[in-house]
Structures are given as structure tokens and as C-alpha cells.
Design a protein around this motif. Structure first.
Motif, PDB file in Angstrom:
ATOM      1  N   ASP A  58      62.767 -22.797 118.495  1.00  0.00           N
ATOM      2  CA  ASP A  58      63.159 -24.146 118.921  1.00  0.00           C
ATOM      3  C   ASP A  58      63.526 -24.219 120.392  1.00  0.00           C
ATOM      4  N   SER A  59      63.875 -23.076 121.000  1.00  0.00           N
ATOM      5  CA  SER A  59      64.324 -23.083 122.390  1.00  0.00           C
ATOM      6  C   SER A  59      64.299 -21.679 122.953  1.00  0.00           C
ATOM      7  N   HIS A  60      63.754 -21.530 124.165  1.00  0.00           N
ATOM      8  CA  HIS A  60      63.828 -20.242 124.853  1.00  0.00           C
ATOM      9  C   HIS A  60      65.192 -20.041 125.508  1.00  0.00           C
ATOM     10  N   GLU A  61      65.965 -21.096 125.620  1.00  0.00           N
ATOM     11  CA  GLU A  61      67.286 -20.985 126.239  1.00  0.00           C
ATOM     12  C   GLU A  61      68.380 -20.714 125.212  1.00  0.00           C
ATOM     13  N   PHE A  62      68.190 -21.225 124.005  1.00  0.00           N
ATOM     14  CA  PHE A  62      69.229 -21.095 122.979  1.00  0.00           C
ATOM     15  C   PHE A  62      68.610 -20.535 121.691  1.00  0.00           C
ATOM     16  N   PRO A  63      68.301 -19.223 121.652  1.00  0.00           N
ATOM     17  CA  PRO A  63      67.701 -18.634 120.452  1.00  0.00           C
ATOM     18  C   PRO A  63      68.677 -18.636 119.280  1.00  0.00           C
ATOM     19  N   VAL A  64      68.107 -18.667 118.089  1.00  0.00           N
ATOM     20  CA  VAL A  64      68.887 -18.682 116.847  1.00  0.00           C
ATOM     21  C   VAL A  64      68.231 -17.702 115.880  1.00  0.00           C
ATOM     22  N   PRO A  65      69.001 -16.821 115.225  1.00  0.00           N
ATOM     23  CA  PRO A  65      68.382 -15.871 114.297  1.00  0.00           C
ATOM     24  C   PRO A  65      67.736 -16.577 113.120  1.00  0.00           C
ATOM     25  N   LEU A  66      66.739 -15.937 112.563  1.00  0.00           N
ATOM     26  CA  LEU A  66      66.123 -16.420 111.336  1.00  0.00           C
ATOM     27  C   LEU A  66      67.042 -16.133 110.150  1.00  0.00           C
ATOM     28  N   LYS A  67      67.006 -16.997 109.176  1.00  0.00           N
ATOM     29  CA  LYS A  67      67.653 -16.703 107.899  1.00  0.00           C
ATOM     30  C   LYS A  67      66.616 -16.041 107.007  1.00  0.00           C
ATOM     31  N   PRO A  68      66.851 -14.791 106.630  1.00  0.00           N
ATOM     32  CA  PRO A  68      65.828 -14.081 105.847  1.00  0.00           C
ATOM     33  C   PRO A  68      65.374 -14.870 104.630  1.00  0.00           C
ATOM     34  N   ASN A  69      64.037 -14.922 104.497  1.00  0.00           N
ATOM     35  CA  ASN A  69      63.341 -15.550 103.367  1.00  0.00           C
ATOM     36  C   ASN A  69      63.417 -17.076 103.370  1.00  0.00           C
ATOM     37  N   GLU A  70      63.990 -17.662 104.409  1.00  0.00           N
ATOM     38  CA  GLU A  70      63.962 -19.123 104.530  1.00  0.00           C
ATOM     39  C   GLU A  70      62.669 -19.533 105.225  1.00  0.00           C
ATOM     40  N   ARG A  71      62.122 -20.682 104.840  1.00  0.00           N
ATOM     41  CA  ARG A  71      60.856 -21.141 105.408  1.00  0.00           C
ATOM     42  C   ARG A  71      61.082 -21.876 106.733  1.00  0.00           C
ATOM     43  N   TYR A  72      60.166 -21.618 107.671  1.00  0.00           N
ATOM     44  CA  TYR A  72      60.152 -22.312 108.961  1.00  0.00           C
ATOM     45  C   TYR A  72      58.700 -22.658 109.288  1.00  0.00           C
ATOM     46  N   THR A  73      58.523 -23.733 110.030  1.00  0.00           N
ATOM     47  CA  THR A  73      57.208 -24.040 110.583  1.00  0.00           C
ATOM     48  C   THR A  73      57.271 -23.837 112.086  1.00  0.00           C
ATOM     49  N   VAL A  74      56.418 -22.967 112.589  1.00  0.00           N
ATOM     50  CA  VAL A  74      56.426 -22.619 114.011  1.00  0.00           C
ATOM     51  C   VAL A  74      55.033 -22.838 114.588  1.00  0.00           C
ATOM     52  N   THR A  75      54.979 -22.994 115.908  1.00  0.00           N
ATOM     53  CA  THR A  75      53.702 -23.146 116.607  1.00  0.00           C
ATOM     54  C   THR A  75      53.612 -22.108 117.714  1.00  0.00           C
ATOM     55  N   VAL A  76      52.524 -21.366 117.708  1.00  0.00           N
ATOM     56  CA  VAL A  76      52.231 -20.406 118.773  1.00  0.00           C
ATOM     57  C   VAL A  76      51.105 -20.984 119.618  1.00  0.00           C
ATOM     58  N   ARG A  77      51.398 -21.225 120.892  1.00  0.00           N
ATOM     59  CA  ARG A  77      50.352 -21.684 121.815  1.00  0.00           C
ATOM     60  C   ARG A  77      49.685 -20.457 122.424  1.00  0.00           C
ATOM     61  N   LEU A  78      48.366 -20.363 122.253  1.00  0.00           N
ATOM     62  CA  LEU A  78      47.614 -19.251 122.817  1.00  0.00           C
ATOM     63  C   LEU A  78      47.279 -19.557 124.272  1.00  0.00           C
ATOM     64  N   ASN A  79      46.967 -18.524 125.034  1.00  0.00           N
ATOM     65  CA  ASN A  79      46.583 -18.719 126.426  1.00  0.00           C
ATOM     66  C   ASN A  79      45.343 -19.597 126.512  1.00  0.00           C
ATOM     67  N   ALA A  80      45.321 -20.451 127.513  1.00  0.00           N
ATOM     68  CA  ALA A  80      44.183 -21.345 127.713  1.00  0.00           C
ATOM     69  C   ALA A  80      42.912 -20.553 127.973  1.00  0.00           C
ATOM     70  N   ASN A  81      41.780 -21.130 127.567  1.00  0.00           N
ATOM     71  CA  ASN A  81      40.509 -20.481 127.815  1.00  0.00           C
ATOM     72  C   ASN A  81      39.394 -21.507 127.746  1.00  0.00           C
ATOM     73  N   GLY A  82      38.263 -21.144 128.348  1.00  0.00           N
ATOM     74  CA  GLY A  82      37.030 -21.899 128.219  1.00  0.00           C
ATOM     75  C   GLY A  82      35.967 -20.984 127.665  1.00  0.00           C
ATOM     76  N   TYR A  83      35.373 -21.338 126.521  1.00  0.00           N
ATOM     77  CA  TYR A  83      34.533 -20.362 125.806  1.00  0.00           C
ATOM     78  C   TYR A  83      33.548 -21.100 124.914  1.00  0.00           C
ATOM     79  N   THR A  84      32.346 -20.538 124.788  1.00  0.00           N
ATOM     80  CA  THR A  84      31.335 -21.060 123.874  1.00  0.00           C
ATOM     81  C   THR A  84      31.172 -20.124 122.686  1.00  0.00           C
ATOM     82  N   LEU A  85      31.430 -20.631 121.490  1.00  0.00           N
ATOM     83  CA  LEU A  85      31.188 -19.896 120.251  1.00  0.00           C
ATOM     84  C   LEU A  85      29.819 -20.304 119.728  1.00  0.00           C
ATOM     85  N   LEU A  86      28.946 -19.336 119.532  1.00  0.00           N
ATOM     86  CA  LEU A  86      27.555 -19.622 119.202  1.00  0.00           C
ATOM     87  C   LEU A  86      27.358 -19.895 117.716  1.00  0.00           C
ATOM     88  N   ALA A  87      26.304 -20.639 117.405  1.00  0.00           N
ATOM     89  CA  ALA A  87      25.885 -20.798 116.011  1.00  0.00           C
ATOM     90  C   ALA A  87      25.591 -19.423 115.424  1.00  0.00           C
TER      91      ALA A  87
END
Length: 683
Positions: free
Chosen positions: A471-500
């Protein structure tokens, strides 16, 4: 960290519109009595016909380690009607003082005084531009935010607007084991080099010893700040993009570690701006690999002429962003050329790029959400990531990622069916995941790969997130074991062609060594399929405007200064596995060669070895060791530096050791060891 110049394919220009006068050394006085050393290339008649100025402001020593690369650019600008100025920052090269850390307020204050000095010179029109790659790209942005009236525009390459998000220290809240200690050890030995006796006189030895004694190992301060606090906000111009009110030309490459910032700045900067992204590593585009290299210095002149001379070069009538879309290629650890094509966007974010979702389903990526929830277990394999390539390639052999089949068995992978038609992506892929962790401290690493029909797997891009920073890079909070969370990982930007016929593959893991320092305990993640768990690709349909883009000109530079090769460069990069003890080691060795510059008689060279060690099933076994040797000398004046830096951890602390030894001729004149322990802070 290589400052050599590849000149095999350059068009060398020796005749220019203005005759060039080179001033080898100038002192620029600061208000506190400190002197900064500068080298200047001027049109010969600049006092009679004043010119705008181009400033490059670095800690990398103008007389030796960057002399070759400076020789192909600064005379080129000068010959086209600019005063081109290369300044050694306080505490580096021949300049006075101590360089206590990166991007300190003092660095910016000195730059403002350098601008004052330039404006006061008889050859100056009072208009200045700044250019720089990496450190020089950073401080160009930072100085622009200070709004000196003489600074009219900047060109920033391989830099960032966010020091915590995109630099050698942290990524996604994870400590970059691959680069943090390496870069700190690099600067420790770089800062330990003496000033040139031919410039500073007999005081060189006393100032050298003072510099050795007072310059700290930067890594200690970097590890003390494991969150995105005020330390990292300083110098991060994303805190207020509107502080920069002058035109910015932002340049990067898909193989570089800093290219995300180009797209962020195109979105955030309020003034005139332009972006350029090629296939390149951490290098200027006229000499960079993978190619194609371009006539970047000609593009710089078009920018300078427009903003510093008021000439109509047409550059601002062209699209906001030019980007190279990379073709699908078999995986290799280095490429001389990366096939593809140029595309253009007139605004960013682009309204033409649409998110396309693929949902996770057992081992598949599907076009529809999974209706029956599945739970997928992802276990820690500590050595996952050894074949990821280096975090920030400089274009050396072995920099890029190996065939990802070497990694896939150590993560959990999801694939599409073979694509029925090609897909072109441009921007930031994202992974949204509903998950639970069995430990309070965990990371999630994601790799996006292009799997060819023969099974080979090319790494397209990757990202990672410290889940306590969800939720924040400034104010981290530990995970509660076995509790569910929804997170988003942004991958590094790229320009790429995936072929048929190819397949898109997503790989997930709670480890990524040595890029991410491991969590204190082995972690098991549980991923839950369904509406929330998906891969989002930024898909760009073909655009007619791409077909009419003017081609870039061929690379053109001034002549590289004469040099004698005393020792050739050598690079080796090996993964070793001790079957009996279950220990993995990545051994990365770079002999950066040794050269002599006949013009000044300076000889310089270096070697660097980085060792990354980890034991199976034991995250607390992780260790990084960085070794440097470096020499600078001339004739009877010969100096050498040796350093060893190590980093390890237990569940509560990081342990850092830095050793630096200096020799004058064969006499040891200095040795010092720094040791410190720093508590882990949700890392």
C-alpha cells in the motif's frame, strides 16, 4: 562501469562550421573557496561572437576515466557553435572537497554557481543547456528544478525522476542485492583516486589522503533508509514535476535499468518535452548496443539549436515519443543488433494503447476469468533469478538474460495458447494477484516471457514488489499470515512484438536472487484465481503515422582522442553450483582494461569482481562480495587502490564491511575498514 568508446561504426567528423579551441583546465571558484576543475571546448572566435553553453557535470574524472567518451561529444557540440563544458563535481577528479553522497544539496548549489560563472564569461550568450547520462542525467533534472534563469533546457539520458523507484538501491521496495553494494563499492574506489599532480601540484598527496579518510562508504546510508522517506524524496523531481518549467528531452533504452522514468516524465512534466527510447543499454545512443545506434548527436544539435539559438529545426513539430518496438528473437546474453521498428506517439499516455487481460488458470493464461476458484502454491526457490542478467546493462558481453527455461522450473508459470496473430505491446505490463502468504514478510517477483514454438523462452520484462509495501513504500505494514490480499506488480516498461504461433508466459515466485535480497524466512505464497488475478498487457495496434517517420541519421561524432591499449577488456560471468553443499554462486568478473592517453601521459585501468552466493532453502545464507582494483598514474607517479566490500544478513540485521587500501608506487599509504550493522526494516 565501462567508459570506453566503440568507434568501429561511427562516422568521424573532423571539419566543423566553427574552429575549435580546447582549454585543458580551468578553475571555477565556489563562494566557500572550493575550486571545481573544468575542461572547455570553445569556438575559436567565441569571445568576439558569443555562444550558448552546454554543461556536463559529473564525478567521473574528465582527465582519464571519461576522457575518451568526452572527446567524441564535446568537440562536436563546440564545432557547431557551442561552448561545451565538462566539470568534475566537488570531491572528484581534480576538484577540491569531499563527495559525501549522491545528489546532496551541495551538489545542486555548486551547479547553480557553475551556471553563474558560465553566464559571466565573455564567450557566453547567457543561455545554457545541461546534458548527462546516469548521474549527469539525474542532476540535470535536479538542477532544472532549481530554476536558474540561465538554464534554458536539458537533455537527460538513463536517469530517473524517482530515486527510490528506479536506481541501484531499491526496486518495488526490495533491496537490490545485485546493484546496491556493487555501486557503493564502485564509488568508494572511484572517490579514492587522487587528483593529478600536473593540475593541483604538490598538494595532491595530502588532499588524496584527506579524501581517502573522509569519504564514507555510501552503502551504509542507503541501507539505513529502507523505505521511501525524506532521504529518497530529496532529488526525486517526481515529488513535484511542475518545479521543472524548461524543455526536457528524456532518452533511454529497453535494456537499461532507468527507462520507466522516460514514460513517467512524458506524463508528468508540464512544459515542452520529448521522449526517445531505443533498444539500448546504459549508454549514449550513437554508440550503444544493442543496435541500431542512431545519429544522436545530430538530434542533440537540433534540440540545442531550437531552444538555445532560436532556430527552426522542426524537432518540436515531431511526435512526443519515438520508441523502438523490438522483434521477437531467440534468447541471447548479448545482441549487437536488436531487430524491430520505430513507432511514434503524439501524447502519453497514448489513447491508442489498450489494456488486454489474461487471467491465470492453473498453468494457463486465458482470455476469460476463471469461474471456479483455484489455489496455486508458489514456494521459495532461493536461487531463482541467477539467469536474469544484470539489473542495468552497460552493453558488455553477458549482460542480458539467458534462456528462461533455466529459471522456469524454479517458479510457477502460466502460458497462453499459441497466439493466432501478432501482438505489439508498448508501456507497462501489470500483474494483479489475489494471494496469501504464510509469513509476515514476503516478495512477489514476476517475469514476462516470449516462448517460441521450439520452447526457447526470451525474457521480455520483469518486476517485483515487497509485499509489506503493497500500500505504501513509505509506510510498510507486515502481512497477516494466510490472510488474502490483492496486490499489483508493475513490470518494467517495454516495446515488443509477440509473433503468431508464440506463447505469452507469466512466471511468479517469492524469490529473485540476486536482484532482490531474500525475505528473512522461506515463504510459501498461495495465489487464488478469479476476477482479481490477471496479467494486463498494454497492446498497441499498428498506426499509420509509424509508416511516415523520418529515419534517424547515421551515428556521427568528433574524432576519438588517441589512446594506447595496454591491456584488453575481458568479461566473464559464470553460475557455479556446489552439489554437495547446495550452494549457488554467480561470479561476475570484468577486467575493464588499461589504457594510456599519449596527449597527457595518463595511464588508467581497473578490474572488478562481484560474487553473489546463496544456499538452497536458506535465505539467511545470502551474501554479496565486491572487489575492485584501480590504478591511475603517469611515468614515475603511479597510484593504485584495492577494495573489498561485503554484505550479509540475519533475520534482524544487515552486516556491511568495506575495506579500502591505497598505494603510492609500491608503498601502502592508507588502509581503513568500515564495519556496521543496520536493522532490517520490513526488507
Amino acid at each position: 562501469m565501462v567508459f570506453n568508446v566503440r568507434d568501429e561504426s561511427l562516422s568521424i567528423k573532423t571539419e566543423f562550421p566553427r574552429t575549435i579551441r580546447e582549454i585543458e583546465h580551468v578553475w571555477i571558484p565556489m563562494s566557500d573557496g572550493t575550486r571545481l576543475a573544468a575542461k572547455i571546448w570553445l569556438p575559436e572566435d567565441a569571445e568576439q561572437n558569443p555562444v550558448p553553453a552546454i554543461l556536463e557535470y559529473l564525478p567521473y574524472r574528465k582527465n582519464d576515466f571519461t576522457a575518451l567518451r568526452d572527446s567524441i561529444r564535446h568537440p562536436y557540440f563546440s564545432g557547431h557553435g557551442y561552448a561545451s563544458i565538462r566539470v568534475d563535481m566537488r570531491g572528484s577528479g581534480d576538484s577540491d572537497g569531499i563527495l559525501y553522497d549522491e545528489y546532496l544539496p551541495q551538489e545542486q548549489e555548486d551547479a547553480l554557481e557553475v551556471l553563474d560563472w558560465i553566464v559571466s564569461q565573455p564567450w557566453s550568450t547567457g543561455s545554457v543547456g545541461m546534458i548527462g547520462k546516469s548521474w549527469g542525467g539525474f542532476n540535470g533534472l535536479q538542477v532544472a528544478a532549481r530554476r536558474h534563469p540561465a538554464l534554458k533546457t536539458i537533455i537527460t539520458l538513463c536517469s530517473t525522476d524517482d530515486r527510490y523507484a528506479d536506481d541501484v538501491h531499491y526496486m518495488g521496495g526490495c533491496l537490490l542485492a545485485s546493484d546496491m553494494l556493487w555501486w557503493a563499492s564502485t564509488m568508494l574506489v572511484y572517490n579514492g583516486r587522487p587528483a593529478d599532480p600536473q593540475i593541483v601540484g604538490d598538494s595532491w598527496r595530502s588532499t588524496w589522503l584527506e579524501r581517502l579518510e573522509k569519504t564514507p562508504p555510501y552503502v551504509e546510508e542507503w541501507v539505513r533508509h529502507q523505505r521511501r522517506d525524506a532521504y529518497w524524496k530529496h532529488g526525486s523531481v517526481c515529488e513535484n514535476h511542475s518545479d521543472i518549467n524548461i524543455p526536457v528531452f528524456a532518452v533511454g533504452g529497453w535494456a537499461d535499468g532507468y527507462t520507466n522514468a522516460v514514460l513517467r516524465m512524458l506524463e508528468g512534466l508540464p512544459g515542452p518535452k520529448k521522449g526517445l527510447i531505443g533498444p539500448w543499454a546504459h549508454e549514449y545512443p550513437e554508440v550503444a548496443v544493442p543496435g541500431p545506434a542512431i545519429g544522436f548527436l545530430q538530434e542533440c544539435l537540433r534540440w540545442w539549436d531550437h531552444w538555445l539559438k532560436g532556430l527552426d529545426t522542426g524537432i518540436m513539430e515531431e511526435p512526443l515519443l519515438r520508441a523502438w518496438i523490438q522483434d521477437s528473437v531467440p534468447p541471447k546474453v548479448d545482441y549487437s543488433e536488436r531487430p524491430g521498428h520505430w513507432v511514434a506517439e503524439t501524447e502519453w499516455p497514448s489513447p491508442d494503447i489498450k489494456p488486454v487481460d489474461f487471467w491465470l488458470d492453473e498453468k494457463n493464461l486465458t482470455k476469460n476469468p476463471v469461474t471456479d476458484e483455484q489455489s496455486i502454491t508458489i514456494s521459495s526457490i532461493q536461487e531463482h533469478g541467477l539467469y536474469a542478467g544484470v539489473w542495468c546493462p552497460f552493453g558488455q558481453p553477458g549482460d542480458l538474460a539467458s534462456d528462461q527455461r533455466l529459471e522456469d522450473a524454479k517458479s510457477v508459470c502460466f502460458r497462453t495458447e499459441p497466439l493466432k496473430e501478432a501482438i505489439e505491446i508498448l508501456g507497462f505490463p501489470e500483474v494483479s494477484v489475489e494471494l496469501a502468504s504464510d509469513r509476515p514478510n514476503a516478495i512477489l517477483a514476476a517475469r514476462l516471457c516470449d516462448v517460441a514454438p521450439d520452447g526457447s523462452s526470451t525474457l521480455i520484462t520483469w518486476g517485483m514488489l515487497n509485499l509489506t509495501h503493497r500500500d505504501s513504500h513509505e509506510f510498510p505494514v507486515p502481512l497477516k499470515p494466510n490472510e488474502r490480499y490483492t496486490v499489483t506488480v508493475r513490470l518494467n516498461a517495454n516495446g515488443y512484438t509477440l509473433l503468431a504461433g508464440h506463447q505469452v508466459q507469466l512466471a511468479l515466485s517469492p524469490t529473485y536472487w540476486p536482484h532482490a535480497w531474500p525475505s528473512p524466512e522461506p515463504v510459501t505464497l498461495t495465489v487464488f484465481t478469479g476476477e482479481k488475478t490477471r496479467l494486463i498487457l498494454p497492446v498497441r495496434p499498428p498506426q499509420t503515422r509509424d509508416e511516415n517517420l523520418p529515419p534517424f541519421r547515421a551515428p556521427e561524432t568528433a574524432a576519438i582522442m588517441e589512446r594506447e591499449i595496454l591491456r584488453e577488456e575481458v568479461r566473464t560471468r559464470k553460475v557455479e553450483y556446489d552439489l554437495i553443499n547446495g550452494i549457488w554462486k554467480l561470479d561476475d568478473f570484468s577486467d575493464e582494461g588499461e589504457r594510456r592517453l599519449p596527449k597527457t601521459g595518463i595511464e588508467y585501468g581497473s578490474t572488478n569482481r562481484n560474487l553473489y552466493t546463496i544456499k538452497e532453502n536458506d535465505p539467511l545464507s545470502s551474501e554479496v562480495r565486491c572487489e575492485w582494483t584501480m590504478k591511475v598514474g603517469r611515468g614515475d607517479w603511479q597510484t593504485r587502490l584495492e577494495s573489498v566490500s561485503t554484505m550479509s544478513s540475519d533475520a534482524e540485521r544487515f552486516y556491511l564491511t568495506n575495506e579500502l587500501t591505497a598505494f603510492d608506487e609500491k608503498e601502502q599509504v592508507f588502509t581503513k575498514t568500515w564495519k556496521t550493522e543496520i536493522p532490517r526494516d520490513f526488507v
